[in-house]
Enzyme design. Structure first.
Site, PDB file in Angstrom:
ATOM      1  N   ASP A  49      -4.485  -1.659   5.514  1.00 46.89           N
ATOM      2  CA  ASP A  49      -3.264  -1.577   5.345  1.00 46.89           C
ATOM      3  C   ASP A  49      -2.612  -2.031   6.679  1.00 46.89           C
ATOM      4  OD1 ASP A  49      -3.294  -1.186   2.625  1.00 46.89           O
ATOM      5  OD2 ASP A  49      -2.069   0.542   2.850  1.00 46.89           O
ATOM      6  N   ASN A  92      -2.865  -5.195  -0.372  1.00 52.64           N
ATOM      7  CA  ASN A  92      -2.321  -4.271  -1.362  1.00 52.64           C
ATOM      8  C   ASN A  92      -1.266  -3.086  -0.535  1.00 52.64           C
ATOM      9  OD1 ASN A  92      -1.405  -3.111  -3.769  1.00 52.64           O
ATOM     10  ND2 ASN A  92      -3.382  -2.293  -4.208  1.00 52.64           N
ATOM     11  N   ASP A 323       1.615  10.929  -3.165  1.00 58.26           N
ATOM     12  CA  ASP A 323       0.037  10.680  -2.918  1.00 58.26           C
ATOM     13  C   ASP A 323      -0.749  11.601  -2.803  1.00 58.26           C
ATOM     14  OD1 ASP A 323       1.315   8.225  -2.808  1.00 58.26           O
ATOM     15  OD2 ASP A 323       0.715   8.092  -0.433  1.00 58.26           O
ATOM     16  N   GLU A 351      -1.661   1.814  -6.547  1.00 59.53           N
ATOM     17  CA  GLU A 351      -2.586   0.829  -6.542  1.00 59.53           C
ATOM     18  C   GLU A 351      -3.263   0.534  -7.824  1.00 59.53           C
ATOM     19  OE1 GLU A 351      -1.449   2.663  -4.310  1.00 59.53           O
ATOM     20  OE2 GLU A 351      -2.470   2.692  -2.531  1.00 59.53           O
ATOM     21  N   HIS A 396      -8.137   3.650  -3.284  1.00 59.99           N
ATOM     22  CA  HIS A 396      -8.718   4.655  -2.420  1.00 59.99           C
ATOM     23  C   HIS A 396      -8.640   6.127  -2.623  1.00 59.99           C
ATOM     24  CE1 HIS A 396      -4.512   4.689  -0.241  1.00 59.99           C
ATOM     25  NE2 HIS A 396      -4.178   4.352  -1.535  1.00 59.99           N
ATOM     26  N   ARG A 397      -7.365   6.364  -3.238  1.00 63.18           N
ATOM     27  CA  ARG A 397      -7.232   7.799  -3.709  1.00 63.18           C
ATOM     28  C   ARG A 397      -8.001   8.327  -4.937  1.00 63.18           C
ATOM     29  NH1 ARG A 397      -3.705   8.956   0.207  1.00 63.18           N
ATOM     30  NH2 ARG A 397      -2.126   7.298   0.639  1.00 63.18           N
ATOM     31  N   LYS A 422      -8.487   0.978   2.409  1.00 64.57           N
ATOM     32  CA  LYS A 422      -7.228   0.825   2.605  1.00 64.57           C
ATOM     33  C   LYS A 422      -6.351   1.808   3.636  1.00 64.57           C
ATOM     34  CE  LYS A 422      -3.044   0.305  -0.370  1.00 64.57           C
ATOM     35  NZ  LYS A 422      -2.007   0.907   0.027  1.00 64.57           N
TER      36      LYS A 422
HETATM   37  O1  LIG Z   1       6.986   4.758   2.381  1.00 63.01           O
HETATM   38  C1  LIG Z   1       5.833   5.131   2.298  1.00 63.01           C
HETATM   39  O2  LIG Z   1       5.280   4.951   3.627  1.00 63.01           O
HETATM   40  C2  LIG Z   1       5.368   5.336   1.154  1.00 63.01           C
HETATM   41  C3  LIG Z   1       6.002   5.876   0.130  1.00 63.01           C
HETATM   42  C4  LIG Z   1       5.377   6.347  -1.327  1.00 63.01           C
HETATM   43  O3  LIG Z   1       5.657   5.226  -2.056  1.00 63.01           O
HETATM   44  P1  LIG Z   1       6.756   5.320  -3.216  1.00 63.01           P
HETATM   45  O4  LIG Z   1       8.164   5.402  -2.567  1.00 63.01           O
HETATM   46  O5  LIG Z   1       6.582   3.998  -4.038  1.00 63.01           O
HETATM   47  O6  LIG Z   1       6.510   6.471  -4.163  1.00 63.01           O
HETATM   48  C5  LIG Z   1       4.140   6.552  -0.962  1.00 63.01           C
HETATM   49  O7  LIG Z   1       3.233   6.661  -2.149  1.00 63.01           O
HETATM   50  C6  LIG Z   1       3.227   5.468  -0.242  1.00 63.01           C
HETATM   51  O8  LIG Z   1       1.877   5.718  -0.147  1.00 63.01           O
HETATM   52  C7  LIG Z   1       3.795   5.311   1.150  1.00 63.01           C
HETATM   53  C1  LIG Z   2       1.032   4.120  -2.862  1.00 61.10           C
HETATM   54  C2  LIG Z   2       0.207   4.150  -2.087  1.00 61.10           C
HETATM   55  O1  LIG Z   2       0.167   2.888  -1.249  1.00 61.10           O
HETATM   56  P1  LIG Z   2       1.302   1.876  -0.623  1.00 61.10           P
HETATM   57  O2  LIG Z   2       1.876   1.962   0.713  1.00 61.10           O
HETATM   58  O3  LIG Z   2       0.655   0.331  -0.811  1.00 61.10           O
HETATM   59  O4  LIG Z   2       2.351   1.730  -1.662  1.00 61.10           O
HETATM   60  C3  LIG Z   2      -0.810   5.039  -1.533  1.00 61.10           C
HETATM   61  O5  LIG Z   2      -1.532   4.880  -0.243  1.00 61.10           O
HETATM   62  O6  LIG Z   2      -1.276   6.065  -2.217  1.00 61.10           O
END
Ligand SMILES: O=C(O)C1=C[C@@H](OP(=O)(O)O)[C@@H](O)[C@H](O)C1
Ligand SMILES: C=C(OP(=O)(O)O)C(=O)O
Length: 436
Positions: A49, A92, A323, A351, A396-397, A422
């Site tokens: 990422d 992703n 998460d 994901e 990944h999770r 990721k």
């Molecule tokens: O803003 C961020 O860094 C994130 C917000 C969350 O997503 P959502 O807002 O779509 O739930 C989380 O699941 C993602 O891994 C990271």
């Molecule tokens: C939802 C996730 O990733 P993203 O930042 O791509 O939304 C995650 O890392 O669980």
């Protein structure tokens, strides 16, 4: 298909240093790129990422260099990317795709943004609608509401009403609001965002506001439905940012301590953290783990479930830790009854469809699972099915949380273990250091 067979462990204990936070790393990289002056980013996460974000910034003409193993220097461009056209591949990475869409939409270039196939199934329509209200020119290159996107030069109307006004839905992903908040200073005018519907994943907005503040951008928040940015704000480099350890990645190790006797200590996050996922420790405590926390570390101790001890089943709304909530779903296998995780509809658009994937894979271990539109209820079997073959759906999770089954004493096969790249490429090696 590559796979990894994990042997049953009898205990878990030890100390690990966490990799950098994904959420803080990618926000910091973008803000440092947009800022005036250069920023030293210490402790950056090195994973797919953050690679996608670094590559995209480079393609946009932002100079950066690696100055030590986890440390980078980013030379800010002061609000306008030098490269005015191009195609960006963002894998992703939601934390790259959404914020870059907003920033580029408020600039004067012509860009195409693409990702992996799954990214093209993850919604972005609410963000595009909000940006179009501001005069952004964005076209869908595939399905309406989803990437890939083409972004053309911003046509800021400057019509009768001065200032930038927009609305965004908050109930699909908080990343849309984060993206707007990070990009709106580019507009130069005062700005207001109204959030429509219940905002999910709120602690991620706190991370955004915290980092914006460190880059000199003030945001006034009225509850969770209105955000105002005074006009003529610029991003100023704070010179140095230390990236905390990743609190979501911490959840697997704290969980290992909670089911493998412990103590397992994670270093890099603690009670000074700006990440909402540190609250995972509270949920773990409700399940019966003992938690200790310092400024920069958290430690978990708990029963050895491999010896027949149990965690306490819970019924909890985990919308604030979407998460780390996946880690709770696997811990439910070691609890003394039905564990229900509520208000996680967003799992369906991450994901993979995580509600469906989680239900399918937990059943392979013998669990009884009730999968609802926005919840999952998990009742463990009398004994877990050994040697289950777990599919990970390029998530990944899924790979990381199902590895806990082996920590709990049941052998398991994890398909496509490399998907952890990721956010945590070295996950399985680090886990082997504490789980024996
Ligand atoms: O803003 C961020 O860094 C994130 C917000 C969350 O997503 P959502 O807002 O779509 O739930 C989380 O699941 C993602 O891994 C990271
Ligand atoms: C939802 C996730 O990733 P993203 O930042 O791509 O939304 C995650 O890392 O669980």
């Amino acid at each position: 298909m590559e796979y990894l067979d994990l042997s049953p462990c009898s205990t878990a204990s030890g100390t690990i240093r966490l990799p950098g936070s994904k959420s803080i790393s990618n926000r910091t990289l973008l803000l440092a790129a947009l800022a005036e002056g250069s920023t030293e980013v210490r402790g950056l996460l090195d994973s797919d990422d953050t690679r996608r974000m670094l590559e995209a910034l480079q393609a946009l003409g932002v100079a950066w260099e690696q100055i030590a193993e986890r440390d980078y220097r980013v030379h800010g461009v002061g609000g306008a990317f030098p490269v005015k056209s191009g195609e960006l591949f963002l894998g992703n990475a939601g934390t790259a795709f959404r914020p870059l869409t907003a920033a580029l939409a408020l600039m004067d270039g012509d860009y195409t943004l693409k990702g992996v196939a799954r990214m093209h199934e993850r919604p972005i329509g609410d963000l595009v609608d909000a940006l179009r209200e501001l005069g952004a020119q964005i076209d869908y290159l595939g399905q309406e509401g989803y990437p890939p996107l083409r972004i053309r030069p911003w046509q800021n109307q400057h019509d009768a009403t001065p200032g930038l006004r927009t609305r965004v839905r908050g109930d699909v992903s908080s990343q849309f609001l984060t993206a707007l908040l990070m990009a709106l200073p580019l507009g130069g005018e005062d700005a207001r965002i109204e959030v429509v519907g219940e905002l999910i994943s709120k602690p991620y907005i706190d991370i955004t506001l915290n980092l914006l503040r460190r880059f000199g951008v003030q945001v006034e928040r009225r509850g969770w439905n209105e955000f105002q940015l005074p006009g003529r704000q610029r991003y100023h480099s704070p010179r140095t940012i230390h990236v905390e350890g990743d609190a979501s990645s911490a959840s697997y190790f704290l969980a290992a301590g909670a089911i493998g006797g412990g103590p397992v200590r994670v270093e890099g996050v603690g009670n000074h953290s700006i990440q909402g996922d540190v609250k995972f420790a509270e949920t773990l405590a409700q399940m019966g783990a003992l938690i200790a926390m310092g400024e920069d570390w958290i430690e978990a101790t708990g029963p050895v479930v491999a010896k027949g001890k149990k965690l306490t089943a819970i019924d909890a709304d985990l919308n604030h830790i979407p998460d780390a909530a996946m880690t709770i779903a696997v811990l439910a296998l070691f609890a003394d009854g039905t564990t229900t995780i509520r208000n996680v509809a967003s799992w369906r658009v991450k994901e993979t469809d995580r509600l469906s994937a989680m239900a399918t894979e937990l059943r392979k271990l013998g669990a009884t699972v009730d999968e609802g539109a926005d919840y999952i209820a998990i009742t463990p079997p009398a004994a877990l099915t050994p040697n289950a073959v777990i599919d990970t759906y390029d998530d990944h999770r899924m790979a990381m949380c199902f590895s806990l089954v082996a920590v709990g004493g049941t052998p398991i096969r994890i398909n496509d273990p490399k998907c952890v790249a990721k956010t945590f490429p070295e996950y399985f090696e680090v886990l082997a250091g504490v789980a024996r």
